[in-house]
Write an enzyme that holds these catalytic residues in place. Structure first.
Site: not given
Length: 179
Positions: A8-9, A12-14, A33, A50-51, A62
């Protein structure tokens, strides 16, 4: 096993959708990550978001450049979440000196070959791969931008063909494209 690609962009909520897929499967999750060290305050804030959103008991690697390390974790995990393939490609593109014309020209094919070799390894367990869709923004104006689009387009197409399911997230709404 099952490989799910989520594309997705930007914003976008991916990632949130990919995390929900992992939660719905249950089991031990390894979060890979690929972004590397944040270079500015805005990126540090995004990494922190994100964390905070991920469960604390999920494992974490990571590693921005070497996907072989994504596979060499010592603990057993039921699910691997790679966030994101596009960051890995961007990191590899940024690692190339534009003055090295031959290396610059060969990079998309090298990344495609490398990813094609590694992709079946992810199919040995449940895997969710997050990536950005690169083809909707027009042709990049800079050589580095065009190199990124070419390389990401190639690895995204490989991933979509290999994946059992492909989802596109648009404005927070997931759409199933395959599977």
């Amino acid at each position: 096993m099952s490989v799910v690609m989520v594309t997705g962009g930007v914003r976008s909520g991916k990632s949130a959708f990919a995390e929900e897929v992992c939660r719905s499967w249950g089991g031990r999750v390894l979060y890979v990550a690929t972004g590397g060290a944040p270079r500015d305050e805005e990126m540090r804030a995004r990494v922190e978001l994100h964390r905070q959103r991920r469960p604390h008991h999920w494992g974490l690697i990571e590693e921005p450049l070497e996907p072989e390390k994504w596979l060499s974790h010592s603990e057993p995990y039921d699910i691997v979440l790679i966030d994101s393939l596009s960051a890995w490609v961007a990191n590899r593109v940024m690692d190339v000196d534009e003055s090295d014309r031959e290396r610059f020209r060969r990079l998309p094919e090298e990344l495609e070959t490398e990813w094609n070799r590694l992709l079946p390894c992810f199919g040995q367990q449940k895997t969710v791969i997050v990536t950005d869709e690169t083809g909707w923004g027009g042709v990049a104006l800079s050589p580095m931008g065009r190199l990124f689009q070419e390389a990401l387009g190639r690895v995204n197409q490989l991933t979509a063909r290999f994946a059992d399911e492909v989802w596109m997230v648009v404005s927070g709404i997931p759409w199933r494209l395959k599977g």
